[in-house]
Scaffold this active site. Structure first.
Site, mmCIF file in Angstrom:
data_model
loop_
_atom_site.group_PDB
_atom_site.id
_atom_site.type_symbol
_atom_site.label_atom_id
_atom_site.label_comp_id
_atom_site.label_asym_id
_atom_site.label_seq_id
_atom_site.Cartn_x
_atom_site.Cartn_y
_atom_site.Cartn_z
ATOM 1 N N ASP A 132 0.844 -1.187 0.000
ATOM 2 C CA ASP A 132 0.000 0.000 0.000
ATOM 3 C C ASP A 132 0.888 1.248 0.000
ATOM 4 O O ASP A 132 1.815 1.364 0.812
ATOM 5 C CB ASP A 132 -0.896 0.010 1.239
ATOM 6 C CG ASP A 132 -1.665 -1.293 1.374
ATOM 7 O OD1 ASP A 132 -2.818 -1.338 0.947
ATOM 8 O OD2 ASP A 132 -1.074 -2.266 1.878
ATOM 9 N N ASP A 169 -19.716 4.082 15.820
ATOM 10 C CA ASP A 169 -19.151 5.390 15.508
ATOM 11 C C ASP A 169 -20.188 6.224 14.775
ATOM 12 O O ASP A 169 -21.391 6.067 15.012
ATOM 13 C CB ASP A 169 -17.878 5.186 14.667
ATOM 14 C CG ASP A 169 -16.874 6.305 14.841
ATOM 15 O OD1 ASP A 169 -17.211 7.456 14.530
ATOM 16 O OD2 ASP A 169 -15.735 6.028 15.274
ATOM 17 N N ASP A 177 -10.835 1.489 -0.204
ATOM 18 C CA ASP A 177 -10.050 0.653 0.702
ATOM 19 C C ASP A 177 -10.908 -0.062 1.744
ATOM 20 O O ASP A 177 -10.394 -0.873 2.528
ATOM 21 C CB ASP A 177 -8.996 1.509 1.421
ATOM 22 C CG ASP A 177 -7.568 1.049 1.107
ATOM 23 O OD1 ASP A 177 -7.424 0.004 0.443
ATOM 24 O OD2 ASP A 177 -6.622 1.722 1.528
ATOM 25 N N HIS A 201 -16.083 10.754 11.012
ATOM 26 C CA HIS A 201 -15.166 10.184 12.009
ATOM 27 C C HIS A 201 -14.993 8.680 11.840
ATOM 28 O O HIS A 201 -13.880 8.150 11.959
ATOM 29 C CB HIS A 201 -15.691 10.487 13.417
ATOM 30 C CG HIS A 201 -14.733 10.130 14.511
ATOM 31 N ND1 HIS A 201 -14.666 8.865 15.064
ATOM 32 C CD2 HIS A 201 -13.800 10.870 15.160
ATOM 33 C CE1 HIS A 201 -13.739 8.847 16.009
ATOM 34 N NE2 HIS A 201 -13.192 10.057 16.092
ATOM 35 N N ASN A 215 -3.091 -4.341 -1.246
ATOM 36 C CA ASN A 215 -3.851 -4.275 -2.496
ATOM 37 C C ASN A 215 -3.332 -3.173 -3.408
ATOM 38 O O ASN A 215 -3.989 -2.809 -4.378
ATOM 39 C CB ASN A 215 -5.340 -4.041 -2.196
ATOM 40 C CG ASN A 215 -5.598 -2.734 -1.458
ATOM 41 O OD1 ASN A 215 -4.670 -2.102 -0.948
ATOM 42 N ND2 ASN A 215 -6.855 -2.323 -1.388
ATOM 43 N N SER A 355 -8.771 8.390 19.404
ATOM 44 C CA SER A 355 -9.737 7.665 18.569
ATOM 45 C C SER A 355 -9.049 6.775 17.550
ATOM 46 O O SER A 355 -9.679 5.881 16.976
ATOM 47 C CB SER A 355 -10.653 8.646 17.837
ATOM 48 O OG SER A 355 -11.555 9.245 18.722
#
Length: 611
Positions: A132, A169, A177, A201, A215, A355
């Site tokens: 990636d 969330d 992705d 978020h 990928n 987070s």
């Protein structure tokens, strides 16, 4: 094989000739022998890629055993085991001989089918590096993954599609992705199946957690093949309530989730505590929450919630970030700054906050469950805490909890394997022991490990002078910052399993006294002599200088209109800067340099014009 059937007397003659030749060579400097004054310790210290003083030999199957023994004895070698099923033997050679020469000696005998060194091949790297583009350690993109030992964990476990992570969330957009990673979830705010990201978020959190990895696209997630169950509990403004969060946890447990990531710091709510207890029992998994981003301790020193894992954030320096909350209920920590991830437009960004520390822990939990889906929630919690890399004071503390989560250790522990404790190999390459140093210079080292290098730290005496997260492992150090004399220089490398290797040398700092400040003169601008009123062409600016100082220049800075724009510590202190944002018109250029004692000097001012 017919041509190998020769009389026994021929073997005897050939053996005697070899004995005579070998004996003569021992007194006339046969290259097969080391010089007699070279001790065994020094000889064996030479770098090798085979077992020293050892040969693998196989005689043709129709050669009588006495003939083989005669050849072995004639050459002064001894049998040290073998593989009877293959007809091969292991031979110990005489001391101080060159192994390759003995290979050739044995090959000269017709009865020998083959002779070779017992070569040692290094184990291939036990890490997986995804392709990636946002996993690029040259830019420190993906540092959070190497810090938690993810590349080493991926070698053994990249996640199971059967392990589902509930992401409670603001919802998740099905960006490229994440498109293949989502399973049906629920929108508790609107009471429907529309789980798109309403506030922006949830999509970044999902990217950290389990973006499609290797990928060739975007970012790498912690749990490659695990799937995400998006559950929206927030209002359009991003707010979520305790009651709805509890509903979401129960719903996720009832619908197949094994791990839950709850993106609000709700650890002290009784209903959330109750729901987390239900989730641990029903789902046989864990619930992970962030510590919060106010940079404050938990109010009232609350007790730990045994049904939640509350996660604080660390930065690239290995310390708690200034924004991360901390306190008596912290369980673990994880990287939480400059984390590459997805956003709901389909693009990518660097994110920060607890987070993004929490989903790293949730992703590691999913990898551990993938390695052993029979674990209970209590067992999984224990594994995550016991496998963490301790930070701060020994044991639990209120900034880091039980330490930084470690994917490699957690996966091994989940599989019932013992901890891996081999330290990385590290060696300072820029200086030898007892080196005399002065001024400022690069300190470099090599560091390798089967499970990848997390980071390297450099120390002078006990003072940290630099930390590097990727190759080349080097720091720039000004020796004038310490008094003259002997100093200890150390490089400490940490691998993906949290083990550390150390290389230490002694250096002698010997700086001449500083008698005068440095001088600097601009010698060219974009390859042309510096002339007042000269025109700048293109968007690039290259300023070359000439510097002088009695102890050495260590830093050069370019000032444009009195504002520092760029600096360099590398001689010859050429300064490069893009003028793309510079307005048209006249501008003043000047260079300032510093010597190792901290004194500075300024160049002439050159007036330039940008068209």
């Amino acid at each position: 094989m017919q041509n190998l059937r020769f009389p026994f007397w021929a073997v005897v003659i050939l053996t005697c000739q070899l004995i005579t030749s070998n004996s003569a060579s021992a007194t006339t400097g046969n290259p097969a022998l080391y010089p007699p004054d070279l001790g065994r310790e020094e000889a064996s210290a030479q770098p090798t890629e085979f077992i020293p003083q050892r040969l693998v030999v196989k005689f043709h199957q129709d050669i009588p055993a006495p003939v083989a023994r005669m050849i072995i004895t004639a050459l002064g070698t001894q049998v040290r085991g073998g593989i009877p099923e293959l007809g091969t033997i292991f031979l110990e050679l005489p001391p101080y001989v060159r192994e390759q020469d003995y290979v050739e000696l044995f090959k000269d005998f017709l009865p020998v089918e083959y002779a070779e060194l017992d070569h040692i091949l290094p184990v291939q790297s036990c890490t997986i590096t995804p392709n990636d583009p946002w996993f690029n350690l040259s830019y420190e993109y993906g540092w959070h993954l190497t810090r938690i030992g993810a590349p080493a964990a991926w070698f053994y476990q990249r996640g199971s599609p059967q392990i589902i992570i509930a992401l409670i969330d603001t919802g998740v957009h099905s960006v490229p992705d994440l498109l293949t990673k989502l399973v049906p979830g629920w929108n508790f705010y609107d009471q429907n199946a529309d789980t798109r990201d309403i506030a922006g978020h949830g999509t970044p959190v999902a990217g950290v957690l389990a973006a499609a990895t290797n990928n060739g696209l975007g970012v790498a997630g912690v749990a490659w093949n695990c799937r995400i169950m998006p559950i929206r509990i927030s209002s359009p403004e991003g707010n979520g309530s305790h009651g709805v969060a509890a509903q979401a946890l129960v719903w996720a447990a009832n619908n197949g989730a094994r791990v839950a990531n709850l993106s609000w710091a709700m650890g002290q709510s009784e209903i959330v505590r109750d729901a987390a207890r239900y989730f641990m029992g029903r789902a046989r998994g864990v619930v992970v929450i962030p510590a919060g981003n106010a940079g404050l301790p938990a109010a009232g020193n609350p007790p730990d919630n045994p049904y939640l894992l509350r996660v604080s954030a660390i930065g690239k320096d290995g310390f708690r970030t200034s924004f991360s909350n901390y306190g008596t209920d912290i369980d673990l920590c994880a990287p939480g700054d400059e984390i590459p991830t997805t956003i709901r437009t389909g693009s990518y960004t660097l994110a920060g906050g607890t987070s993004f520390s929490a989903p790293i822990v949730a992703g590691v939990a999913a990898l551990a469950l993938s390695a052993n889906p029979h674990l209970s929630g209590e067992q999984l919690q224990h594994i995550l805490k016991a496998s963490a890399v301790d930070l701060g004071p020994p044991g639990w503390d209120w900034e880091y909890g039980w330490g930084c989560v470690n994917a490699y250790r957690a996966v091994r522990m989940a599989r019932g394997l013992p901890p891996e404790s081999n330290p990385p190999s590290v060696r300072i390459t820029s200086h030898s022991n007892e080196a005399v140093v002065n001024g400022a210079f690069w300190i470099t080292c090599n560091a390798v490990d089967l499970h990848g290098i997390s980071h390297v730290e450099f120390y002078v005496d006990n003072t940290l002078i630099g930390r590097r997260l990727h190759t080349p492992y080097r720091v720039w150090w000004n020796s004038l910052t310490v008094s003259p004399g002997y100093r200890t220089l150390s490089a400490i490398a940490y691998d993906g399993a949290g083990n550390r290797g150390v290389h230490t040398i002694r250096i002698h700092v010997n700086n001449p006294p500083d008698r005068e400040p440095p001088t600097v003169r601009i010698t060219s601008i974009n390859g042309q002599p510096p002339v007042d009123g000269m025109m700048l062409q293109g968007d690039g600016l290259v300023v070359e200088v000439e510097v002088r100082d009695d102890v050495g220049v260590v830093l050069a800075e370019l000032y444009v209109n009195g504002t520092r724009r760029v600096s360099t510590v590398v001689s010859p202190f050429t300064l490069r800067w893009s003028t793309r944002t510079l307005a048209s018109g006249e501008h003043l250029l000047q260079v300032r340099v510093y010597d190792g004692a901290g004194r500075h000097g300024n160049s002439q001012v050159v007036r330039v014009i940008k068209p």
